[in-house]
Design an enzyme around this catalytic site. Structure first.
Site, PDB file in Angstrom:
ATOM      1  CB  SER A  97      -9.754   3.892 -39.804  1.00 19.76           C
ATOM      2  OG  SER A  97      -9.136   2.899 -40.568  1.00 19.76           O
ATOM      3  CG  ASP A 107      -7.365  -1.860 -35.251  1.00 19.32           C
ATOM      4  OD1 ASP A 107      -7.748  -2.488 -36.259  1.00 19.32           O
ATOM      5  OD2 ASP A 107      -7.603  -0.659 -35.070  1.00 19.32           O
ATOM      6  CG  HIS A 128     -10.910  -0.684 -37.351  1.00 21.50           C
ATOM      7  ND1 HIS A 128      -9.591  -0.336 -37.268  1.00 21.50           N
ATOM      8  CD2 HIS A 128     -11.446   0.112 -38.323  1.00 21.50           C
ATOM      9  CE1 HIS A 128      -9.327   0.609 -38.159  1.00 21.50           C
ATOM     10  NE2 HIS A 128     -10.443   0.905 -38.799  1.00 21.50           N
TER      11      HIS A 128
END
Length: 522
Positions: free
Chosen positions: A238, A463, A491
């Site tokens: 991320s 996602d 995610h």
């Protein structure tokens, strides 16, 4: 003022243990339990001494014992490194960063260290390394030491702390879909309040602006040096993909292998990124709803989960929902409800908890919703918070010079509320967060990392947090970028899928780069 970020919070029990861990991680420069950086004499150029590791198995044992992966017999060590507060003054004051290293007992033919970052910004890399040591494929752990570090300003590394716990409670509980002038005025006032209290705490824009991604990437290179590694091996999730790509831009010749999972789009401005998040969360909720209604046992939310959530939020707005948790005095507002929904969309494994918690809230018990919302925001059992929200705002705002005015936020809130009914208005409101922020800005560089070794970029089709187009853009921008797509939900992808695992393992261990554009089925 709604907050958006890329990763989950440190769980309360782990934060307590990590505090013990920090106490054992003193170096010659000492430990730093205060938000203010330490002062010591530094050389005229930034260099790093080898890390003096200390056995940390005992304080971590309560967290590891009994968990899947605990049978691996891992050994944990902790340490510190000191880095310049400002790289423009490399001989000036320095601050300590806390690290943890996990070593597999079956390690053979060691390649080096694999540095990890879990995202956020504001997520603890120490926390991530402990968790990943229990879950990553053992083929990788047998070849690498796994090393996590808390970035500057995060958790145990001179944490930025300036937002009162009561204010954080109000942030979470605040109106999640602000569209009226009165609601948006409250958003702007709360954002200004946060900016003012943090500016007062840190006194100078330079001090608060020290918590930025570019300097953290420079810190990573000192960590590489302190670990004795000629080149960096890195796994970032991320926001950690932003940090990793920034490192590769600054030090392209020092990358051996870099995996960037759940990539943040490097090309979008604040508005484009906020709209992409709204799109992603709407799609993520639809996937959750479809999964729930397809259950053989039936969906606790009935045939229309979206309508169910809207009804629970309306119920909470008319009469906040109490909790059955012993000693809990808070009552769930619509902000708590939607924060819990957002938290659960990160990981399909929390979908059952979300549906059960929403059903319980409909019947007058918000305990499950608070559990999800508190995990997301970093609220601990005693009512205090980790510094996740402080660090998230400080780093995000230090990384951009963009400022979105109130008139534009009002217009976007109205437009996006109609287009993205659950998450649009909140995404628009969050655009104002950095406008009143009083700190020096260090904008992220454009990143092509020309001259780097191949960099593996992973995107997940479903996602909700960092939608797949961001991974496509990052892989295209990087001169040596290689795209891997997982047709899954949630995610991040590694190590959730065997096809993804095989590709990443071969790349990390043998530098076998997968075919650009490879797609792994769900």
């Amino acid at each position: 003022m709604r907050l958006h970020r890329g990763r989950r919070a440190v769980v309360p029990s782990l934060l307590a243990a990590l505090t013990l861990l920090a106490a054992g991680c003193t170096s010659d420069g000492g430990s730093d339990d205060e938000a203010a950086p330490a002062t010591s004499t530094a050389p005229t150029e930034p260099t790093a001494e080898p890390i003096e590791w200390t056995d940390c198995n005992e304080p971590l044992q309560p967290l590891v014992a009994g968990r899947p992966g605990s049978e691996r017999g891992l050994s944990f060590e902790c340490g510190q490194i000191e880095v310049p507060i400002s790289y423009e003054e490399p001989g000036g004051e320095r601050l300590p960063l806390t690290l943890v290293r996990a070593v597999h007992p079956g390690q053979t033919d060691r390649i080096g260290s694999l540095l990890v970052n879990p995202g956020g910004p504001g997520g603890s890399g120490v926390d991530a390394a402990i968790g990943l040591a229990l879950t990553l494929p053992e083929d990788v752990l047998r070849r690498f030491d796994l090393v996590g570090f808390d970035p500057r300003g995060v958790a145990l590394s001179s944490p930025v702390e300036c937002i009162p716990d009561e204010t954080k409670d109000r942030l979470v509980a605040s109106e999640p879909q602000p569209t009226s002038d009165e609601q948006l005025d409250d958003v702007f006032a709360l954002a200004r309040e946060v900016a003012e209290v943090c500016a007062e705490r840190y006194e100078s824009p330079a001090a608060l602006g020290a918590f930025n991604t570019v300097d953290t990437a420079r810190d990573m290179d000192l960590i590489r040096e302190a670990l004795g590694e000629e080149k960096l091996n890195y796994l970032g999730y991320s926001y950690g993909t932003t940090l990793g790509s920034t490192y590769a831009e600054l030090f392209p010749d020092r990358v051996r292998a870099m995996v960037l999972d759940a990539a943040v789009d490097p090309d979008g401005d604040l508005i484009a990124d906020a709209e992409a998040r709204a799109v992603g969360f709407e799609a993520g909720f639809d996937a959750f709803a479809q999964n729930c209604t397809s259950l053989i046992a039936g969906c606790p939310l009935g045939p229309d989960p979206r309508r169910f959530v809207e009804e629970v939020m309306l119920q909470a707005s008319q009469s906040p929902i109490p909790s059955s948790e012993e000693g809990e005095t808070r009552q769930a507002t619509p902000g708590v409800v939607l924060t819990a929904v957002q938290a659960a969309l990160y990981d399909t494994r929390t979908w059952p908890q979300l549906s059960q918690s929403l059903a319980a809230a409909r019947n007058g018990d918000s305990a499950g919703l608070f559990s999800l919302a508190d995990s997301f925001s970093g609220r601990l059992e005693d009512g205090t918070y980790s510094n996740l929200l402080d660090a998230n705002i400080a780093i995000n705002c230090a990384d951009t010079e963009e400022e979105i005015g109130t008139d534009e936020v009002r217009a976007l809130a109205a437009e996006w509320d109609a287009t993205y009914p659950l998450f649009g208005a909140g995404a628009a409101a969050g655009l104002y967060t950095c406008t009143p922020w009083e700190a020096e800005r260090t904008p992220l560089p454009e990143r092509d990392a020309d001259g780097s070794a191949p960099i593996l970029v992973i995107g997940t089709a479903g996602d909700p947090v960092t939608p797949l187009p961001g991974a496509v853009d990052l892989a295209e921008d990087l001169t040596a970028g290689v795209l891997l797509t997982w047709q899954g939900q949630g995610h991040t992808a590694y190590p959730k899928n065997q096809c993804v695992n095989d590709a990443v393992n071969a790349y990390l261990i043998d530098l076998v780069v997968p075919l650009d554009g490879l797609t792994c089925p769900a």
